[in-house]
Design an enzyme around this catalytic site. Structure first.
Site, PDB file in Angstrom:
ATOM      1  N   ARG A  61       0.534  -1.437  -0.280  1.00 41.72           N
ATOM      2  CA  ARG A  61       0.062  -0.276   0.025  1.00 41.72           C
ATOM      3  C   ARG A  61       0.885   1.271   0.049  1.00 41.72           C
ATOM      4  O   ARG A  61       0.565   2.287  -1.084  1.00 41.72           O
ATOM      5  CB  ARG A  61      -1.225   0.114   0.912  1.00 41.72           C
ATOM      6  N   HIS A  65       0.538   4.504  -2.299  1.00 40.98           N
ATOM      7  CA  HIS A  65       0.050   5.737  -2.131  1.00 40.98           C
ATOM      8  C   HIS A  65       1.927   6.977  -2.252  1.00 40.98           C
ATOM      9  O   HIS A  65       1.653   7.867  -2.893  1.00 40.98           O
ATOM     10  CB  HIS A  65       0.158   5.931  -0.481  1.00 40.98           C
ATOM     11  N   GLY A  71       4.880  10.821  -8.122  1.00 41.42           N
ATOM     12  CA  GLY A  71       4.917   9.890  -9.225  1.00 41.42           C
ATOM     13  C   GLY A  71       6.158   8.570  -7.780  1.00 41.42           C
ATOM     14  O   GLY A  71       5.786   9.275  -6.771  1.00 41.42           O
ATOM     15  N   ASN A  93      -3.141   8.603   4.476  1.00 37.74           N
ATOM     16  CA  ASN A  93      -2.311   7.872   4.937  1.00 37.74           C
ATOM     17  C   ASN A  93      -1.919   8.105   6.523  1.00 37.74           C
ATOM     18  O   ASN A  93      -1.780   7.177   7.559  1.00 37.74           O
ATOM     19  CB  ASN A  93      -0.571   8.424   4.453  1.00 37.74           C
ATOM     20  N   HIS A 192      -5.899  -5.712  -2.701  1.00 38.44           N
ATOM     21  CA  HIS A 192      -7.099  -6.484  -1.571  1.00 38.44           C
ATOM     22  C   HIS A 192      -7.227  -7.835  -1.295  1.00 38.44           C
ATOM     23  O   HIS A 192      -8.199  -7.988  -0.660  1.00 38.44           O
ATOM     24  CB  HIS A 192      -8.004  -5.529  -1.734  1.00 38.44           C
TER      25      HIS A 192
HETATM   26  C1  HEM Z   1      -8.701   1.667  -6.149  1.00 42.42           C
HETATM   27  C2  HEM Z   1      -9.023   1.752  -5.228  1.00 42.42           C
HETATM   28  C3  HEM Z   1      -8.024   1.746  -3.946  1.00 42.42           C
HETATM   29  C4  HEM Z   1      -8.731   2.182  -2.855  1.00 42.42           C
HETATM   30  C5  HEM Z   1      -9.822   3.149  -2.924  1.00 42.42           C
HETATM   31  C6  HEM Z   1      -8.282   1.863  -1.800  1.00 42.42           C
HETATM   32  C7  HEM Z   1      -8.438   2.477  -0.148  1.00 42.42           C
HETATM   33  C8  HEM Z   1      -8.389   1.324   0.134  1.00 42.42           C
HETATM   34  C9  HEM Z   1      -7.993   1.613   1.813  1.00 42.42           C
HETATM   35  C10 HEM Z   1      -9.341   2.214   3.159  1.00 42.42           C
HETATM   36  C11 HEM Z   1      -7.563   1.065   2.483  1.00 42.42           C
HETATM   37  C12 HEM Z   1      -7.893   0.364   4.260  1.00 42.42           C
HETATM   38  C13 HEM Z   1      -6.689   0.832   5.002  1.00 42.42           C
HETATM   39  C14 HEM Z   1      -6.671   1.166   6.287  1.00 42.42           C
HETATM   40  O1  HEM Z   1      -7.388   1.432   6.735  1.00 42.42           O
HETATM   41  O2  HEM Z   1      -5.606   1.711   7.099  1.00 42.42           O
HETATM   42  C15 HEM Z   1      -7.020   0.205   1.910  1.00 42.42           C
HETATM   43  C16 HEM Z   1      -5.844  -1.092   2.609  1.00 42.42           C
HETATM   44  C17 HEM Z   1      -4.797  -1.849   1.706  1.00 42.42           C
HETATM   45  N1  HEM Z   1      -4.131  -1.085   0.489  1.00 42.42           N
HETATM   46 FE1  HEM Z   1      -6.101  -0.355  -0.873  1.00 42.42          FE
HETATM   47  N2  HEM Z   1      -7.213   1.261  -2.473  1.00 42.42           N
HETATM   48  C18 HEM Z   1      -7.358   1.294  -3.562  1.00 42.42           C
HETATM   49  C19 HEM Z   1      -6.436   0.752  -4.739  1.00 42.42           C
HETATM   50  C20 HEM Z   1      -5.449   0.155  -4.236  1.00 42.42           C
HETATM   51  C21 HEM Z   1      -3.930  -0.559  -4.751  1.00 42.42           C
HETATM   52  C22 HEM Z   1      -3.947  -0.016  -6.422  1.00 42.42           C
HETATM   53  C23 HEM Z   1      -3.304  -0.879  -4.105  1.00 42.42           C
HETATM   54  C24 HEM Z   1      -2.268  -1.847  -4.772  1.00 42.42           C
HETATM   55  C25 HEM Z   1      -1.330  -1.951  -5.751  1.00 42.42           C
HETATM   56  C26 HEM Z   1      -3.162  -1.638  -2.728  1.00 42.42           C
HETATM   57  C27 HEM Z   1      -3.421  -1.830  -1.354  1.00 42.42           C
HETATM   58  C28 HEM Z   1      -3.647  -1.369  -0.603  1.00 42.42           C
HETATM   59  C29 HEM Z   1      -3.170  -2.741   1.116  1.00 42.42           C
HETATM   60  C30 HEM Z   1      -2.601  -3.928   0.139  1.00 42.42           C
HETATM   61  C31 HEM Z   1      -3.705  -2.571   1.654  1.00 42.42           C
HETATM   62  C32 HEM Z   1      -3.846  -3.199   2.926  1.00 42.42           C
HETATM   63  C33 HEM Z   1      -2.981  -2.582   4.232  1.00 42.42           C
HETATM   64  C34 HEM Z   1      -2.883  -3.084   5.204  1.00 42.42           C
HETATM   65  O3  HEM Z   1      -3.188  -3.905   5.718  1.00 42.42           O
HETATM   66  O4  HEM Z   1      -2.219  -2.364   6.246  1.00 42.42           O
HETATM   67  N3  HEM Z   1      -5.115  -0.383  -3.261  1.00 42.42           N
HETATM   68  N4  HEM Z   1      -6.656   0.521   0.862  1.00 42.42           N
END
Ligand code: HEM
Ligand SMILES: *[C@@H]1O[C@H](CO)[C@@H](O)[C@H](O)[C@H]1NC(C)=O
Ligand SMILES: *[C@@H]1O[C@H](CO)[C@@H](O)[C@H](O)[C@H]1NC(C)=O
Length: 317
Positions: A61, A65, A71, A93, A192
């Site tokens: 993640r 970000h 970039g 973040n 995800h």
């Molecule tokens: C498409 C739009 C996306 C949205 C709206 C989104 C939103 C989020 C949100 C709200 C969380 C939870 C954060 C938290 O509770 O601390 C999350 C977690 C995560 N996101 Fe996304 N995300 C998106 C795309 C992506 C992309 C493109 C990637 C990587 C290529 C990604 C990788 C992750 C990962 C691995 C987690 C888990 C992080 C953890 O367990 O610490 N996300 N995302």
């Protein structure tokens, strides 16, 4: 005159093209200058994931970000100071981005082996690849040669990283703004398949959305009350939260996407068929995810003499 104008336009277009292709990353960039780099990163990621499987997700993640704001330039790693505003306190973040200590540990080991050579941006790209692979996902060769930013953009982090209540059109537009297609949005959202989210990001979905499986919403409400418990965690992929597989797409097909934004990918729109395809074809997902990660990793990197090689990933030199 007309010919001159034509030539001028042609030259301008050519130089624009040359500029954007100038920013070439190279697979073996540190082959001679830091031969142990990839081994160091791999070993540290093995340790980090052994201590906590979720770390692979958290680092992934961070890379997303980072790349979506100015970039892939390690801007996300910079701490706020009295005189510097970084991205860590931006909405997407704050109290949520994690894994910085692991990057610090890797950086310290890398500096001990070849100081002043490897950028924090490249370390993050390699650590991300290793985290995905160690949790059962694909591997890929990471093009390298990124340099570290001397600046960050809190406003960019607030406006250019999509939020969990986004609809499909917004998601597609925000990825398009970074040179990524709707299909790449869908495959990158497969990230995800690992990791956890705080209740505050999916509360609205489990209480208010109608395109959600009843039992799933009921289960999630148990640890995510209407008010309070904002930071209570739930897995993004209910089926296999620490394995990088294609189960995320099973969730979407079953209307068990945790975020409103996840479920938008299978809600009667343009991405439904691709979601279904990946749910039936794990190897295709793995292959396309790796390809899309390489592409995301090439979003406007600093190369050549631009930026710097940070000594400490948290601060500009
Ligand atoms: C498409 C739009 C996306 C949205 C709206 C989104 C939103 C989020 C949100 C709200 C969380 C939870 C954060 C938290 O509770 O601390 C999350 C977690 C995560 N996101 Fe996304 N995300 C998106 C795309 C992506 C992309 C493109 C990637 C990587 C290529 C990604 C990788 C992750 C990962 C691995 C987690 C888990 C992080 C953890 O367990 O610490 N996300 N995302
Ligand atoms: C690398 O380490 C050497 C010896 O410890 C030191 O003199 C040098 O300044 C360092 N170089 C950089 C770029 O940090
Ligand atoms: C559900 O939606 C309403 C209307 O938009 C909103 O006021 C309320 O806070 C939402 N409930 C939750 C739990 O998010």
């Amino acid at each position: 005159m007309a010919t001159f104008t034509k030539l001028f336009v042609t030259l301008s277009i050519f130089s624009l093209f040359a500029c954007s292709t100038n920013a070439q990353l190279i697979d073996n960039f540190y082959g001679k200058t830091c031969p142990k780099l990839q081994t160091i990163v791999r070993n540290e990621m093995i340790k980090a994931i052994k201590a906590e499987a979720r770390m692979g997700a958290s680092i992934l993640r961070l890379f997303f970000h980072d790349c979506f704001v100015n970039g892939c330039d390690a801007s996300v790693l910079l701490d706020d100071t009295a005189t510097f505003t970084g991205e860590k306190n931006a909405g997407p973040n704050k109290n949520s981005a994690r894994g910085f200590e692991v990057i610090d540990t890797i950086k310290t080991k890398v500096e001990a082996s070849c100081n002043g050579t490897v950028s924090c941006a490249d370390i993050l790209a390699l650590a991300t690849r290793d985290g995905v692979f160690l949790l059962g996902g694909p591997s890929w060769i990471v093009p390298l040669g990124r340099r570290d930013a001397r600046t960050a953009s809190q406003s960019g982090a607030n406006s250019q990283i999509p939020g969990p209540s986004s609809d499909l059109a917004t998601l597609i537009a925000m990825f398009k703004a970074k040179g990524l297609s709707a299909d790449e949005l869908t495959v990158l959202s497969g990230a995800h398949t690992i990791g956890q989210s705080e209740c505050q990001f999916f509360r609205n979905r489990i209480y208010n959305d109608t395109n959600i499986a009843n039992k799933f919403a009921t289960l999630r409400k148990k640890n995510c009350p209407v008010s309070g418990g904002d930071t209570n965690l739930a897995p993004l992929d209910i089926l296999s939260p620490t394995t990088f597989d294609n189960r995320y797409y099973f969730d979407l097909v079953a209307f068990k996407g945790l975020f409103h934004s996840d479920q938008e990918l299978n809600n009667g729109g343009s991405q439904d068929s691709l979601v279904r395809f990946y749910s039936n074809n794990g190897p295709a997902f793995a292959r396309d995810f790796a390809t899309a990660m390489i592409k995301m990793g090439k979003i406007t990197p600093l190369t050549g003499t631009k930026g710097e090689i940070r000594k400490n990933c948290r601060f500009v030199n």
